[in-house]
Design a protein around this motif. Structure first.
Motif, PDB file in Angstrom:
ATOM      1  N   GLY A 224      -4.676   4.374 -20.787  1.00  0.00           N
ATOM      2  CA  GLY A 224      -5.627   4.635 -19.721  1.00  0.00           C
ATOM      3  C   GLY A 224      -5.042   4.283 -18.361  1.00  0.00           C
ATOM      4  O   GLY A 224      -3.826   4.274 -18.171  1.00  0.00           O
ATOM      5  N   LEU A 225      -5.910   3.955 -17.421  1.00  0.00           N
ATOM      6  CA  LEU A 225      -5.453   3.550 -16.091  1.00  0.00           C
ATOM      7  C   LEU A 225      -5.355   2.033 -16.023  1.00  0.00           C
ATOM      8  O   LEU A 225      -5.925   1.390 -15.147  1.00  0.00           O
ATOM      9  N   ARG A 226      -4.626   1.469 -16.966  1.00  0.00           N
ATOM     10  CA  ARG A 226      -4.392   0.021 -17.013  1.00  0.00           C
ATOM     11  C   ARG A 226      -2.912  -0.253 -16.772  1.00  0.00           C
ATOM     12  O   ARG A 226      -2.135   0.651 -16.529  1.00  0.00           O
ATOM     13  N   TRP A 227      -2.536  -1.531 -16.850  1.00  0.00           N
ATOM     14  CA  TRP A 227      -1.150  -1.963 -16.619  1.00  0.00           C
ATOM     15  C   TRP A 227      -0.657  -1.592 -15.227  1.00  0.00           C
ATOM     16  O   TRP A 227       0.520  -1.384 -15.011  1.00  0.00           O
ATOM     17  N   GLY A 228      -1.557  -1.476 -14.253  1.00  0.00           N
ATOM     18  CA  GLY A 228      -1.166  -1.190 -12.883  1.00  0.00           C
ATOM     19  C   GLY A 228      -1.287   0.259 -12.470  1.00  0.00           C
ATOM     20  O   GLY A 228      -1.060   0.588 -11.305  1.00  0.00           O
ATOM     21  N   ARG A 229      -1.658   1.133 -13.409  1.00  0.00           N
ATOM     22  CA  ARG A 229      -1.711   2.562 -13.086  1.00  0.00           C
ATOM     23  C   ARG A 229      -2.792   2.876 -12.049  1.00  0.00           C
ATOM     24  O   ARG A 229      -2.597   3.707 -11.161  1.00  0.00           O
ATOM     25  N   MET A 230      -3.952   2.234 -12.176  1.00  0.00           N
ATOM     26  CA  MET A 230      -5.033   2.472 -11.210  1.00  0.00           C
ATOM     27  C   MET A 230      -4.600   2.037  -9.815  1.00  0.00           C
ATOM     28  O   MET A 230      -4.858   2.733  -8.827  1.00  0.00           O
ATOM     29  N   PHE A 231      -3.927   0.906  -9.733  1.00  0.00           N
ATOM     30  CA  PHE A 231      -3.480   0.439  -8.426  1.00  0.00           C
ATOM     31  C   PHE A 231      -2.384   1.351  -7.886  1.00  0.00           C
ATOM     32  O   PHE A 231      -2.301   1.560  -6.668  1.00  0.00           O
ATOM     33  N   GLY A 232      -1.547   1.891  -8.765  1.00  0.00           N
ATOM     34  CA  GLY A 232      -0.539   2.842  -8.322  1.00  0.00           C
ATOM     35  C   GLY A 232      -1.173   4.071  -7.691  1.00  0.00           C
ATOM     36  O   GLY A 232      -0.710   4.563  -6.652  1.00  0.00           O
ATOM     37  N   LEU A 233      -2.244   4.577  -8.302  1.00  0.00           N
ATOM     38  CA  LEU A 233      -2.956   5.721  -7.718  1.00  0.00           C
ATOM     39  C   LEU A 233      -3.567   5.356  -6.366  1.00  0.00           C
ATOM     40  O   LEU A 233      -3.576   6.177  -5.438  1.00  0.00           O
ATOM     41  N   TYR A 234      -4.076   4.134  -6.261  1.00  0.00           N
ATOM     42  CA  TYR A 234      -4.620   3.671  -4.979  1.00  0.00           C
ATOM     43  C   TYR A 234      -3.552   3.718  -3.890  1.00  0.00           C
ATOM     44  O   TYR A 234      -3.798   4.200  -2.779  1.00  0.00           O
ATOM     45  N   LEU A 235      -2.358   3.200  -4.185  1.00  0.00           N
ATOM     46  CA  LEU A 235      -1.288   3.182  -3.192  1.00  0.00           C
ATOM     47  C   LEU A 235      -0.914   4.596  -2.759  1.00  0.00           C
ATOM     48  O   LEU A 235      -0.682   4.851  -1.570  1.00  0.00           O
ATOM     49  N   ILE A 236      -0.863   5.510  -3.702  1.00  0.00           N
ATOM     50  CA  ILE A 236      -0.529   6.895  -3.361  1.00  0.00           C
ATOM     51  C   ILE A 236      -1.608   7.501  -2.474  1.00  0.00           C
ATOM     52  O   ILE A 236      -1.314   8.121  -1.447  1.00  0.00           O
ATOM     53  N   TRP A 237      -2.866   7.303  -2.864  1.00  0.00           N
ATOM     54  CA  TRP A 237      -3.971   7.887  -2.091  1.00  0.00           C
ATOM     55  C   TRP A 237      -4.015   7.310  -0.683  1.00  0.00           C
ATOM     56  O   TRP A 237      -4.107   8.053   0.300  1.00  0.00           O
ATOM     57  N   TYR A 238      -3.961   5.991  -0.590  1.00  0.00           N
ATOM     58  CA  TYR A 238      -4.074   5.378   0.732  1.00  0.00           C
ATOM     59  C   TYR A 238      -2.851   5.696   1.589  1.00  0.00           C
ATOM     60  O   TYR A 238      -2.974   5.933   2.798  1.00  0.00           O
ATOM     61  N   GLY A 239      -1.669   5.684   0.977  1.00  0.00           N
ATOM     62  CA  GLY A 239      -0.463   6.012   1.739  1.00  0.00           C
ATOM     63  C   GLY A 239      -0.493   7.416   2.300  1.00  0.00           C
ATOM     64  O   GLY A 239      -0.090   7.650   3.446  1.00  0.00           O
ATOM     65  N   LEU A 240      -0.990   8.368   1.510  1.00  0.00           N
ATOM     66  CA  LEU A 240      -1.092   9.750   1.999  1.00  0.00           C
ATOM     67  C   LEU A 240      -2.047   9.829   3.188  1.00  0.00           C
ATOM     68  O   LEU A 240      -1.765  10.512   4.183  1.00  0.00           O
ATOM     69  N   GLY A 241      -3.182   9.148   3.080  1.00  0.00           N
ATOM     70  CA  GLY A 241      -4.150   9.187   4.176  1.00  0.00           C
ATOM     71  C   GLY A 241      -3.623   8.558   5.443  1.00  0.00           C
ATOM     72  O   GLY A 241      -3.735   9.145   6.535  1.00  0.00           O
ATOM     73  N   ARG A 242      -3.025   7.375   5.328  1.00  0.00           N
ATOM     74  CA  ARG A 242      -2.530   6.696   6.526  1.00  0.00           C
ATOM     75  C   ARG A 242      -1.370   7.441   7.177  1.00  0.00           C
ATOM     76  O   ARG A 242      -1.196   7.397   8.397  1.00  0.00           O
ATOM     77  N   SER A 243      -0.557   8.130   6.376  1.00  0.00           N
ATOM     78  CA  SER A 243       0.610   8.812   6.940  1.00  0.00           C
ATOM     79  C   SER A 243       0.193   9.898   7.934  1.00  0.00           C
ATOM     80  O   SER A 243       0.784  10.024   9.013  1.00  0.00           O
ATOM     81  N   TRP A 244      -0.849  10.669   7.596  1.00  0.00           N
ATOM     82  CA  TRP A 244      -1.247  11.717   8.540  1.00  0.00           C
ATOM     83  C   TRP A 244      -2.131  11.170   9.652  1.00  0.00           C
ATOM     84  O   TRP A 244      -2.127  11.682  10.777  1.00  0.00           O
ATOM     85  N   LEU A 245      -2.890  10.116   9.364  1.00  0.00           N
ATOM     86  CA  LEU A 245      -3.682   9.516  10.431  1.00  0.00           C
ATOM     87  C   LEU A 245      -2.793   8.880  11.498  1.00  0.00           C
ATOM     88  O   LEU A 245      -3.048   9.018  12.704  1.00  0.00           O
ATOM     89  N   GLU A 246      -1.750   8.186  11.055  1.00  0.00           N
ATOM     90  CA  GLU A 246      -0.856   7.536  12.008  1.00  0.00           C
ATOM     91  C   GLU A 246      -0.072   8.549  12.838  1.00  0.00           C
ATOM     92  O   GLU A 246       0.368   8.243  13.941  1.00  0.00           O
ATOM     93  N   SER A 247       0.093   9.756  12.316  1.00  0.00           N
ATOM     94  CA  SER A 247       0.856  10.768  13.047  1.00  0.00           C
ATOM     95  C   SER A 247       0.132  11.261  14.294  1.00  0.00           C
ATOM     96  O   SER A 247       0.763  11.817  15.206  1.00  0.00           O
TER      97      SER A 247
END
Length: 342
Positions: A224-247
């Motif tokens: 499932g989304l255990r062993w850090g997988r859920m947090f990995g998805l969080y980092l991807i989602w938040y990183g994508l959002g901040r990258s275009w906002l900061e631009s």
């Protein structure tokens, strides 16, 4: 119908007095976000077998270290605002005036979580997975403080939801005509974060249902989304959002290696780190997570012993003889007999 613009808040909203204390609205928004994240995380951990309140215990380490990390990151990426002649050195620590970097809070908070998990016996990645949705909720709530402080806005815009910034606000761009509207980046990030909560929980629910179906068919459920997988998805989602906002951000301009703002660099690192967590943890842990606790740190045995002691203390006189008689008559099956187990 969209408003003609998002009005600038009244300056009196930024702080108020309570006796001898000055309460900053920005700090209240941060505290509200922290409380929401702790509550959501605690509920998710309890559903996975953790003791009630353990998220609060870990938050006692994560929150203060995260706040320090947020301030250090902001100062280091805006050294021009905190160094030079005439700059008050105490400005470095006046966190209530704004200037807290989310990426810095993630770094500091991760250290605090690691310390708290080591003390409580909880798996670090189990806590991180439970925290991910609550962290996005906390960030959305905290961004209201940016609105009150008249910060976190983007390029000028003529869109109907443009943000009004007072011309006397510290972050108002020099040389910009009064009445100019700006992209409300704080609002964009709030919406992005709340959508992220829905996306993460939707994916998690689909994965749980798939594992339940496998188990019902006699198969072996996956991790499932255990062993850090859920947090990995969080980092991807938040990183994508901040990258275009900061631009499109102009408030304030951070030190920019190679002409790229520091937060865009960090957003890229967050995305790569999230992908790395998914790949590495996927190879290391293809099995289901057995417990949110580290091996040998589970509290269930202690709880069971305490419960057994309490039950023995409350047992009415003569009940032992009644149970012995039932066993002798064969009325109850042996607890080690699979055929007779209840």
């Amino acid at each position: 119908m969209l408003p003609a613009s998002i009005p600038s808040p009244d300056p009196v909203w930024s702080q108020f007095s309570l006796g001898p204390l000055t309460i900053h609205t920005y700090a209240l928004c941060l505290l509200a976000g922290i409380v929401a994240a702790a509550w959501i995380t605690d509920r998710r951990l309890r559903a996975r077998g953790a003791a009630p309140g353990i998220a609060i215990d870990i938050a006692m380490w994560a929150v203060p270290i995260g706040i320090v990390g947020a301030r250090i990151y902001h100062v280091l990426t805006h050294l021009g605002d905190f160094t030079g002649p005439g700059v008050d050195p105490w400005a470095w620590v006046r966190i209530w005036e704004g200037g807290n970097a989310l990426f810095g809070s993630l770094l500091g908070g991760a250290l605090g979580v690691w310390i708290g998990c080591r003390i409580s016996g909880l798996r670090f990645w189990s806590f991180a997975d439970a925290l991910a949705p609550g962290l996005l909720v906390a960030q959305a709530i905290g961004r209201l403080g940016n609105y009150v402080n008249q910060e976190l806005f983007g390029l000028p815009t003529t869109l109907p939801w443009g943000l009004e910034i007072r011309s006397d606000a510290p972050m108002f761009p020099t040389g910009t005509p009064e009445g100019t509207l700006f992209h409300p980046l704080f609002l964009y990030e709030m919406i992005w974060n709340l959508i992220g909560v829905a996306v993460l929980l939707f994916i998690e629910r689909r994965v749980v249902r798939r594992n339940d179906a496998l188990l019902a068919d006699g198969g072996t459920p996956g991790p499932g989304l255990r062993w850090g997988r859920m947090f990995g998805l969080y980092l991807i989602w938040y990183g994508l959002g901040r990258s275009w906002l900061e631009s499109i951000r102009i408030d304030p301009t951070s030190d920019a290696p190679l002409g790229v703002p520091a937060n865009i660099w960090t957003s890229g690192i967050a995305i790569l780190l999230g992908i790395g967590i998914l790949v590495v943890q996927g190879r290391r842990h293809p099995e289901a997570e057995p417990s949110v606790y580290m091996p040998g740190r589970e509290p269930e045995d202690e709880d069971a012993e305490a419960g057994a002691a309490g039950a023995a203390a409350k047992k009415p006189a003569g009940s032992d003889k009644a149970e012995d008689g039932a066993d002798a008559d064969g009325a109850d099956a042996s607890p080690v007999d699979p055929a007779g187990s209840r």
